[in-house]
Design an enzyme around this catalytic site. Structure first.
Site, mmCIF file in Angstrom:
data_model
loop_
_atom_site.group_PDB
_atom_site.id
_atom_site.type_symbol
_atom_site.label_atom_id
_atom_site.label_comp_id
_atom_site.label_asym_id
_atom_site.label_seq_id
_atom_site.Cartn_x
_atom_site.Cartn_y
_atom_site.Cartn_z
ATOM 1 N N GLY A 10 25.201 59.849 -104.851
ATOM 2 C CA GLY A 10 24.583 61.078 -104.347
ATOM 3 C C GLY A 10 23.083 60.914 -104.166
ATOM 4 N N GLY A 76 34.114 56.035 -100.675
ATOM 5 C CA GLY A 76 34.463 54.723 -100.143
ATOM 6 C C GLY A 76 34.268 53.594 -101.131
ATOM 7 N N ASP A 113 25.451 55.567 -112.675
ATOM 8 C CA ASP A 113 26.322 54.653 -113.431
ATOM 9 C C ASP A 113 27.536 54.198 -112.619
ATOM 10 O OD1 ASP A 113 27.326 57.220 -113.554
ATOM 11 O OD2 ASP A 113 27.993 57.085 -115.635
ATOM 12 N N GLY A 114 28.116 55.107 -111.836
ATOM 13 C CA GLY A 114 29.291 54.736 -111.032
ATOM 14 C C GLY A 114 28.931 53.692 -109.991
ATOM 15 N N ASP A 138 21.640 63.953 -112.603
ATOM 16 C CA ASP A 138 22.349 64.287 -113.851
ATOM 17 C C ASP A 138 21.660 63.697 -115.088
ATOM 18 O OD1 ASP A 138 24.161 65.253 -111.998
ATOM 19 O OD2 ASP A 138 25.473 63.514 -112.135
ATOM 20 N N ARG A 173 19.515 93.573 -114.572
ATOM 21 C CA ARG A 173 20.796 92.872 -114.405
ATOM 22 C C ARG A 173 20.882 91.622 -115.270
ATOM 23 N NH1 ARG A 173 21.125 93.037 -107.792
ATOM 24 N NH2 ARG A 173 22.221 95.018 -107.657
HETATM 25 O O1 F6P Z 1 26.019 63.108 -109.560
HETATM 26 C C1 F6P Z 1 25.212 63.942 -108.812
HETATM 27 C C2 F6P Z 1 25.952 65.201 -108.403
HETATM 28 O O2 F6P Z 1 25.065 66.028 -107.681
HETATM 29 C C3 F6P Z 1 26.586 65.973 -109.561
HETATM 30 O O3 F6P Z 1 25.668 66.721 -110.301
HETATM 31 C C4 F6P Z 1 27.615 66.784 -108.824
HETATM 32 O O4 F6P Z 1 28.708 67.128 -109.661
HETATM 33 C C5 F6P Z 1 28.069 65.840 -107.736
HETATM 34 O O5 F6P Z 1 27.044 64.874 -107.563
HETATM 35 C C6 F6P Z 1 28.324 66.509 -106.402
HETATM 36 O O6 F6P Z 1 28.803 65.550 -105.527
HETATM 37 P P1 F6P Z 1 28.882 65.762 -103.956
HETATM 38 O O7 F6P Z 1 27.547 65.444 -103.372
HETATM 39 O O8 F6P Z 1 29.911 64.799 -103.517
HETATM 40 O O9 F6P Z 1 29.232 67.189 -103.688
#
Ligand code: F6P
Length: 356
Positions: A10, A76, A113-114, A138, A173
């Site tokens: 991301g 991918g 990490d991924g 994150d 609120r």
């Molecule tokens: O890992 C970064 C992140 O923005 C997370 O916080 C979120 O859960 C995820 O990626 C969202 O992924 P995508 O961009 O595929 O919607």
């Protein structure tokens, strides 16, 4: 020397600061050529390789830009690449050989990490000289205190709370803000403290609706008719499950806990309650100074690691300085919020409800 740089996973703010620093250090410091691989490893899958030479001229002025000039993807997986018929195919070999076909001597992979785990497998397959740079809003990459992008995401979430605060107070609120963070609560905890939230819910700490509503009711009893609640996307709903759904490609995504929470709080306390989902707003925008600085420091250090021929390592921030660790160590686990974390203690000390 020809070195490659790619962004994977991301996007976030601060990636361009890393790219710019890599280019400056490699070209001006060592006289090397730098090539930006487009759209993460997808650029190495294409023939000809989808890459562009990066120079100090072509990267001038990019540090303040959000996103990544190279493009990225969090889809991918090369080892299970989606084929046209819905089946997955292993295309890792094509990517691994792309590195040699393009004549690279080393590659800097900027990822979470991924992505770093996938890049490492590819590096082993293709005998790449790989150096990693941690990035993710994150902030859950192990072995580093800062990942590029985190502080800009916190800034966006804090600004959202500041804005919600005003309208919450005007209308008496309860405002619920749902923020990203995947399995970790770093964004919610940090922004919750900075944005003066009354309730912070993160996946690492147990919570109950009773405790949350008691906090809101006690504020109302003291004449504070508005409350701010920030909730991390992976917090489990009262029935015990995180709110997830499958997107069109079958990927599991978080989303919806804010709405559940707002509905339950409204029903229980009778307070007018509204929900805002910050979503990808936290990923965009210009990087805050800390992400520019951390990104720049990581970019320079990553190139220096290549110069020292120290590969399979990730640059990291530890105790006020840049260090490096084996990538293996960084991907072995993810960094959740420690229930004993100093910010957990801070939040409790500020009388913020953490759910119990
Ligand atoms: O890992 C970064 C992140 O923005 C997370 O916080 C979120 O859960 C995820 O990626 C969202 O992924 P995508 O961009 O595929 O919607």
């Amino acid at each position: 020397m020809r070195i490659g740089v790619l962004t994977s996973g991301g996007d976030c703010a601060g990636l361009n600061a890393v790219i710019r620093a890599v280019v400056k250090r490699a070209t001006l410091g060592y006289g090397w050529r730098v090539f930006g691989i487009r759209h993460a490893t997808h650029g190495l899958l294409k023939r000809p390789i989808d890459a562009v030479e990066l120079t100090t001229d072509s990267t001038a002025g990019i540090m303040t830009l959000g996103g990544t000039i190279l493009g990225t993807t969090n889809r991918g997986d090369p080892f299970a690449y989606p084929g046209p018929d819905g089946q997955t195919v292993d295309r890792s070999h094509e990517i691994a050989t792309g590195y040699r076909e393009f004549g690279l001597d080393a590659l800097i992979g900027i990822g979470g990490d991924g992505s770093l785990a996938i890049l490492r497998r590819l590096a082993q397959l293709g005998r790449w000289n790989l150096v990693g740079v941690p990035k993710t809003i994150d902030n859950d990459v192990a072995a580093t205190e800062h990942a590029v992008g985190f502080h800009s995401a916190v800034n966006a979430a804090t600004e959202a709370l500041d804005r919600l605060h005003v309208t919450a107070a005007s209308h008496s609120r309860v405002m619920v803000l749902e923020v990203m963070g995947r399995d970790a609560g770093h964004i919610a905890l940090t922004a919750g403290i900075a944005g003066d939230a009354d309730v912070i819910l993160i996946p690492e700490l147990p919570w109950s609706l009773d405790a949350v509503c008691a906090k809101i009711e006690s504020r109302r009893a003291q004449g504070r008719m508005h409350s701010l609640v920030i909730v991390a996307e992976s917090v489990k709903a009262p029935e015990g499950e995180a709110r997830t759904y499958h997107d069109a490609h079958g990927n599991v995504r978080y989303g919806g806990i804010g709405e559940v929470l707002a509905r339950e709080i409204g029903q229980r306390t009778k307070a007018e309650t509204r929900v805002t989902v910050l979503g990808h707003v936290a990923r965009g925008g210009s990087p805050v100074p800390l992400d520019r600085v951390v990104g720049s420091a990581f970019g320079v250090a990553a190139v220096d690691l290549i110069a020292e021929k120290r590969f399979d390592r990730m640059v990291a921030w530890h105790d006020r300085q840049v260090v490096d660790v084996p990538i293996e160590e960084a991907i072995a686990t993810y960094r959740a919020v420690d229930p004993e974390d100093t910010l957990v203690h801070t939040a409790r000390g500020l009388d913020i409800c953490l759910g119990s």
